[in-house]
Structure formats: structure tokens, C-alpha cells
Design an enzyme around this catalytic site. Sequence first.
Site, PDB file in Angstrom:
ATOM      1  CE  LYS A  25      -3.579  13.854   8.186  1.00  0.00           C
ATOM      2  NZ  LYS A  25      -3.976  15.147   7.648  1.00  0.00           N
ATOM      3  NE  ARG A  96      -3.762  16.156   3.205  1.00  0.00           N
ATOM      4  CZ  ARG A  96      -4.610  17.194   3.151  1.00  0.00           C
ATOM      5  NH1 ARG A  96      -4.759  17.974   4.182  1.00  0.00           N
ATOM      6  NH2 ARG A  96      -5.306  17.426   2.061  1.00  0.00           N
ATOM      7  N   GLY A 105      -2.046  20.848  13.430  1.00  0.00           N
ATOM      8  CA  GLY A 105      -1.273  22.008  12.991  1.00  0.00           C
ATOM      9  C   GLY A 105       0.192  21.952  13.366  1.00  0.00           C
ATOM     10  CG  MET A 107       4.647  17.696  12.393  1.00  0.00           C
ATOM     11  SD  MET A 107       5.153  16.032  12.376  1.00  0.00           S
ATOM     12  CE  MET A 107       3.624  15.241  12.693  1.00  0.00           C
ATOM     13  NE  ARG A 369      -7.908  15.506  13.717  1.00  0.00           N
ATOM     14  CZ  ARG A 369      -7.001  16.394  13.337  1.00  0.00           C
ATOM     15  NH1 ARG A 369      -5.827  15.994  12.932  1.00  0.00           N
ATOM     16  NH2 ARG A 369      -7.267  17.670  13.353  1.00  0.00           N
ATOM     17  CG  HIS A 487      -3.703  26.998  15.104  1.00  0.00           C
ATOM     18  ND1 HIS A 487      -3.210  27.798  16.104  1.00  0.00           N
ATOM     19  CD2 HIS A 487      -2.993  25.865  15.135  1.00  0.00           C
ATOM     20  CE1 HIS A 487      -2.227  27.166  16.706  1.00  0.00           C
ATOM     21  NE2 HIS A 487      -2.055  25.988  16.131  1.00  0.00           N
ATOM     22  NE  ARG A 593       2.712  18.441  52.945  1.00  0.00           N
ATOM     23  CZ  ARG A 593       2.255  18.089  51.744  1.00  0.00           C
ATOM     24  NH1 ARG A 593       1.032  18.409  51.377  1.00  0.00           N
ATOM     25  NH2 ARG A 593       3.029  17.413  50.912  1.00  0.00           N
ATOM     26  CD  GLU A 776       8.576  11.743  54.436  1.00  0.00           C
ATOM     27  OE1 GLU A 776       8.246  12.499  53.507  1.00  0.00           O
ATOM     28  OE2 GLU A 776       8.309  11.988  55.625  1.00  0.00           O
ATOM     29  CB  SER A 795       1.342   7.331  54.045  1.00  0.00           C
ATOM     30  OG  SER A 795       0.981   8.219  53.024  1.00  0.00           O
ATOM     31  CB  THR A 798       6.393   9.766  46.039  1.00  0.00           C
ATOM     32  OG1 THR A 798       5.113  10.393  46.040  1.00  0.00           O
ATOM     33  CG2 THR A 798       6.224   8.264  46.159  1.00  0.00           C
ATOM     34  CG  ASN A 799       6.040  15.319  47.485  1.00  0.00           C
ATOM     35  OD1 ASN A 799       5.686  14.903  46.388  1.00  0.00           O
ATOM     36  ND2 ASN A 799       5.205  15.906  48.326  1.00  0.00           N
ATOM     37  CG  ASP A 800      10.829  14.600  51.886  1.00  0.00           C
ATOM     38  OD1 ASP A 800      11.743  15.380  51.577  1.00  0.00           O
ATOM     39  OD2 ASP A 800       9.900  14.902  52.665  1.00  0.00           O
ATOM     40  CB  CYS A 862       0.277  11.273  51.313  1.00  0.00           C
ATOM     41  SG  CYS A 862       1.775  11.234  52.297  1.00  0.00           S
ATOM     42  CE1 TYR A 882      -3.686   6.937  51.847  1.00  0.00           C
ATOM     43  CE2 TYR A 882      -3.758   4.753  52.827  1.00  0.00           C
ATOM     44  CZ  TYR A 882      -3.271   6.045  52.818  1.00  0.00           C
ATOM     45  OH  TYR A 882      -2.359   6.443  53.756  1.00  0.00           O
TER      46      TYR A 882
END
Length: 903
Positions: A25, A96, A105, A107, A369, A487, A593, A776, A795, A798-800, A862, A882
Site C-alpha cells: 500500500k 492503516r 481485511g 489487519m 494494488r 469481504h 504403483r 527413497e 526416481s 520423496t515421500n519415503d 515421483c 522430469y
Amino acid sequence: MKRVYTFGNGKAEGRSDMKNLLGGKGANLAEMNLIGVPVPPGFTITTEVCTEYNKLGKDAVVALLKDEVESAIEHVEKLMGTKFGDAQNPLLVSVRSGARVSMPGMMDTVLNLGMTDEAVEGIAKKSGNPRFAWDSYRRFVQMYGDVVLGMKPKTKEDIDPFEEVMEEVKEQKGVKLDTELSVDDLKLLVKRFKAAVKERTGKDFPDDPWEQLWGAICAVFDSWMNERAIYYRRMNQIPEEWGTAVNVQAMVFGNMGETSATGVAFTRDAATGEDIFNGEYLINAQGEDVVAGIRTPQQITLEGSRRWATLQGIEESVRASKYPSLEEAMPKCAKDLIETQQKLEDYFKDMQDLEFTIQDGKLWLLQTRNGKRTGAAMVKIAMDMLKDGIIDEKTVLKRMEPQKLDELLHPVFDKAVLKNAKVMAKGLPASPGAATGQIIFFADDAEVWAEKRKKVILVRIETSPEDLRGMNVAQGILTARGGMTSHAAVVARGMGKCCVSGAGEIKVDYKARTLEMSGKVYKEGDWISLNGSTGEVYDGQVNTVDAEMSGDFASIMDLSEKYSKMYVRTNADTPRDAMVARKFGAKGIGLCRTEHMFFEGDRIKAMREMILSKDEEGRREALKKLLPMQRQDFEELFMVMDGLGVTIRLLDPPLHEFVPHQLATQKELAEEMGMTIEEVKLACDALEEFNPMLGHRGCRLGCTYPEITEMQARAIIEAALNAKARGAKVTPEIMVPLVGVVEELKMQAEIIHNVAKQVFAERNDSIEYKVGTMIEVPRAAVTADQIATVADFFSFGTNDLTQMTFGYSRDDAGKFLKIYQEKGILKNDPFAILDQQGVGQLVRMGTEKGRSTKPELKVGICGEHGGEPSSVKFCASLGMDYVSCSPYRVPIARVAAAQAAIE
Ligand code: PEP
Ligand code: MG
């Protein structure tokens, strides 16, 4: 260190590129001054002071600011020709908040600050309008009481003392609207408001403008740490360190009478993206009146006003007399506003969201804005601006918030079903989308219901920032009051949530928890449906269907393709999912899977038979039954993905996930397998593990039961040959899960190669295939150079990898992750957003080490992170080939990949 930046009269110490320091602002107020847009003079206290405030506290920061704020007030006094605290000619200001990015809205704002018992008389005299003076005074006491003195109700049971007094006085006087109150009524209100303050806080309302000003500045800083601001930041990943700036500005008054007004406008349609200037205003009103939804706002343009009236079922003659557009009511100001909005959009080269006030026939801009918009509007506006030569292709891509594309992929109402749906009410199409859910009236109840996986529609007379959490969990929002800039509408559009606002004819009774529409009374829990694109409210549940991709959306995908260096695959286990993903531009399957294929129909029986067999011979018998089913599934996948790579992963989950745990199913299985129920029970119990995620799963299955790998490898190779015979181009990629030691992969690869050799000999045909592994397990990342000697591709799972790097169980972390985030121990859920400092370093190491052995090694990801924009960008920075993600996240990942390439 400079803490205060002034602006006014065509000059400014700040600029629009100083958003980090001055907040959005403040930076744009400065810039508007510089480009000749009329803005009331004022000053901005920097965001750095907010950080100081949180560290040093109130008194220290007031001392640090004192000199600079006093001289900045002097600067405003000079330009306005008024004096702060003067009895005859007082300067009034607004205070403000304004963070780097807009938090609508979230703050608090205080208007008319500087009002005192003396000042009000001075203003009444000077303006010749005592009503205006006293109206401003009562607003100030109310706002200051709420924001600075903490009198705003905290829960729905609390009574707002000011509202209570207001209602009493209105009732006494027999009036409905605030505007109908007389000067004496307003004087009475001020008196009673102040008494309420004394009663609640034990202190007199401050009559010293400086005390008021410091109180308000500190309250804005405090509001940065209030609950809803914290929630909003978490939802939008805004760091706490950013802080908010404080903007103090000379007041201009929209409540000075019939030649004054205030309003909000968008340079384009924030819901659809159409290039139509639109907005709402109220005559003789102040700022919050428009967004608060207390009075019915009027439209700025004549065209917009007519469209609005049609939607509301209001006749033209009534519209013209009761709700005229600004173009009709104040033609000169409307013309100035239309010119100014064009100037601002041309200058900032993006859709602007404006706030303005007209004081006695003169237009002032209070804010501009980049406007919040829906996903559809985001795409359309960017593409339109590209076509018009306003922005270039890279800017189009940079403007995409990838997550928002999700909205364009969401289901819409089934047109056939919609024809017969019963329209119960009509409101404004505030935020598009289709929503079906159970009625709920309070935001906190919505949270409780949503936690129980119920779909809810939040129905409110109007919403306020307190309702944010409830809005976030609801399927859609319906309000009785408030226009397109209320709002509810603004916040819903920001969230991409379906919203119908200002449905005037509905009756909401909070006490009875009922909603009345077209004569029918709905209770809490009853089903309704909302069409956020037409504003229609339907009875009951209405079915939805998949959305179609629009032309502009397809163009965004083409641009992404043009600029990205990384491609996107999909995680898909069924031909249907694969087809959807291909439609969205997936370049193959990155993870299939196979275990998901074992649950359907007869398959689970054969699977259980295999698991419960006492010896290899029994297992081989059962595997024989599974082979044709697997082969068939894979063949279909290869056909759908003709010409693209398909990665199929060998069996991964712990076996106990496949066996029955209920007595009835165990009995059935016992009969089928010719075993006693005790034997089945015993066998199932034997599969129980203390830590199944770290137990007998992944390649550990294939290494202990090689016949499983044999069957799966055979199914894959045979399916590929079948697909080849049917004319498809296939390159199967067989992926070994959960490898931690290179020997595991060696053993599995050997089995696969042997099977392939056999099949090729049997069929007298061959096909190219690859054998790779998931990375993994942390040990795999650390020894990736060894593993790459055997693998054709990596591959990252990243979960495990996240589970094992943090040591957080994927299945149990929900219990404490939320608390960890609330306490600031973790910024994000590492299962959703890749932890670049920790887990990410293992990904980096794995990639670099793997490629040190085999420079041409193909590397991808993956895990769930493959569809999360910040994680996708990280993968791109590591030079991955990829990412792979679920079908509906493919477009998101594609845009993120393009952004990574551009940035
Ligand atoms: C992973 O671990 O990241 C992965 C993709 O495999 P799954 O989620 O099936 O364990
Ligand atoms: Mg895994």
C-alpha cells in the site's frame, strides 16, 4: 536508519519498487503521487519498524519514531493547511496497515483519528455540516474502541457493545439506517460509546490526538500478530519476518453529504477476467461501509448497474431512482475515475484493485494494488494483456500462481442435471465454481464439521475476517448481504472458492440456525448447492462433471512447454487416470504403483492366496493367476501412453495391507484356501509388524520372494510386446522400490533381465526396456554413485525419503506436524513442501553422485512434491529431467517448471 517516508502533492520519498520496506500500500501510494494521481498526503512507517516493535516493544519503538513521525505530521499539516490537535482547523488522519503482499481485511484500520470534543466542533463549524462532523466522531470512537482498545467481540457469543448501543438508539428513534440519525442522535451515540469504553476498559476515551495516534500505530503493529493474520500468513506462506508497514494519511471524507462518496473498483472483472471496469460505491459513506455489506452498494458504471439490477430482479425505474450508478449520480467524478483507473492499469500493467473517496465532488485515490482474482481471471487477464502487447510471454508465465490453475480443473455442475435443479434464490456471482454441501451458519462449526469430512456451505448474513478459517474449509459461501467487493467476495476469490454474495431475499436466522429461501425453511445440516458463476442457489445436492480446458488455459500450457527445460510425467495406476493426465499434457507415466491393481475384484483373492501360501510352490501357483490380470492392466496403460515412457514400479507395500482383518472375510478366505480359520488368523497375525513402513516391504519383498519380481517382470515385458504388436510405441521402465544397498538392485535387475531374455526367446520378438530404482532411503542417496552402476534411471521417492530423513512416520506425523507449525518449529509440512535444506540436500547428493558415475543418468521425482510448485522449482535447479505428479497437478507442475526455467 530512516523509518518514515512521506508523500503528497506530487512528491514522494518512496517508490512502487520499495514494497519490501514500505509494504504494498505504502509503495503504491508513493508511486501514485509521482505519476500525478490525486492522493491525500501522508507518510509510511516501514516494515522494519514492525520487526523492531516485535523485538523491542512499544515504548522503545515510540521513542525511536517520535522525531520522524512529528516532522512527517508537520509535512501533512503544511500540505493540508490544517493542524493536528487544533480546535478550529484540525487535521484528521487515517491509520492503516500494509504488508508486502495484500492481506485483505486481515489487519485493522482506524479512520478520523484526531477527533476530540474540541475538534468535532471545529470541523462542524468549518464544514458547515455538523451532521458530518458528529458522524465522523462516532465512527472514530467505535473504530478506535474496536481496534486499539480491544473491544471487538472475540467470539460469536460476545456482544459488540457499540452495535448494541447503535441498535438501541436506532430503535428509540424509530429509524433503520445510520444515515437517518440526526445530529443530536449522533451526539448521544458518541456519549454512550465513550461510556461503553469506560465501562469495558476502566479508562476514559483518549482526548489527546497524539495519544490516539501512537495507540493506533502500535495497534497496527500488534495486528500483525493477531490470530487471523497468523492464519492468513500460514495459508499463503507469508513469512512472519516480513512485518507490516503503517500508513498515516490525511483524511478525505466520503461522508460529507450527498456530493461525497466512497468506493472500491477493479479495472477488470476479478471473477472472469473480462476487460470490464467495475466497482461499487456508496454516497455519503466512509470506507468500511462498502466492504462491510451493511448498506447495499451501488454500481459505478451504468452498464454494470443494469446488469446488477437484472441479477437482483430489480426493475429499471427502481434501479435508476434508488440505486443509480456513479455515472448517473456524479458524472464528472465517474469520468475522472474511469480515466484514472485506465491510467493506473496502463502504468502497473496489471489488473488493479482501487479504493477511492469523493469528497465534495473531488476524486481521491486511497489505494491501488494488483487485484486478487480467480484462477480463470488470472489466465484470461494475462493472455489478453499478451495479445494486446502489454506484457510479454515470460511475464505471462511469471504471473501465474501455479496452484490457482487447480480451480480451472475442478468439476462444474452437470448441465443436464442443472436444468431440473430448483433455484431457490439468486445472489451475485461473486466467485465462480460449483459447490454442494450441508448448511452451516458459524465459521467455527464449519471447521468442526469439515474435520469430520463433511462438505459444508457456510451461510452468513455477511462475513468478516473472523470467518476466514470457516470459509477456507467450506465448499462454498453464501451471504445475504454484501456486493462483489464485500469481504466474502474478495476473500473467496482469493481462495478460489465458490461464493454467492448479496442474495438479498434469503433470510438467515443465527439464533434458530435456519435459512429461509423461496418460502422453504432449511435447517443446519440441510443440503444446498451454489453456482458461483451465475449466483444461483439450488435446493439439495446437484451433481458435478469434469471441467473442460478453455482456450486461454491451453495457451498457457503451450507457453509452459515453450519455456520449460524439464518435462512432467504423471503418477497413474489406471488407464483412466493416465488418459486425464495425458490430456493435461503429461509426457508419460513416472510412477505406476502396481499394488493398487491388486485390490479389484478377484485379484485380491489371488493376492491373499499368494501371501498366505506356506511355500514357494504355493506362491507360484497364486502368482500364475495374477499374471494375466497384471499383463492386461499394463497393456492398457501402454496403449494409452503410446509413444511416451511408462515407469512401472514393482510391489512395494508391506503384505499385511492385503490380508483381511475382519473375521467374516477371514472365514471366507479360509474356506477358499482350504485352511481353518485359526490358520488364517495365525498367518495374518504373523504379518503384523511394529513398524511396517520400515519393515518387510519394497524390494525387500522381491529379494526374499524372487518369484514375485519374476511374475511382475514377465507381465510388464509381455504386455509391452503385446502393445507393440498392436502398433504402439512402448519403452517400459521397470522400477525397483526402496533400495538402500546396491546389492538389492543388482539382485532384482538380474531377475528382470533373465525374465526378459526368456520372454524374448519365447515370443521370438524383443523390445527395449530400462531398469531403474527409486531413491527413497537415505542410504541410497548417500551411495548413489554405486547404485548408478546398475540403474538406468533414478526416481526420487520423496515421500519415503522425507519420512526416513526426519524420522517422522508418514502415517502418524499428522498428530504433531500441525502443532510443530503452530509453534514455528517447522515452517511447512515437509510431506507437502520439500524440505530443501535437509531432504533436498539428499536429493542433490543423490543426483550429483548418480551422474558422477553415469553422466547420462535420467533423474526424476515421483513423491508428492513433484506437483508442488516450490519443490518443482528446486528439482529444476538440480537439473532433473522430469517431475511426476498426480494427473490434476500436471498443469500446475508444467507452469512451475516453465517459471523455474525463466527465473
Ligand atoms: C515415495 O516414497 O515418494 C513414493 C513415491 O512411493 P510411495 O508413496 O508409494 O511410498
Ligand atoms: Mg515410497
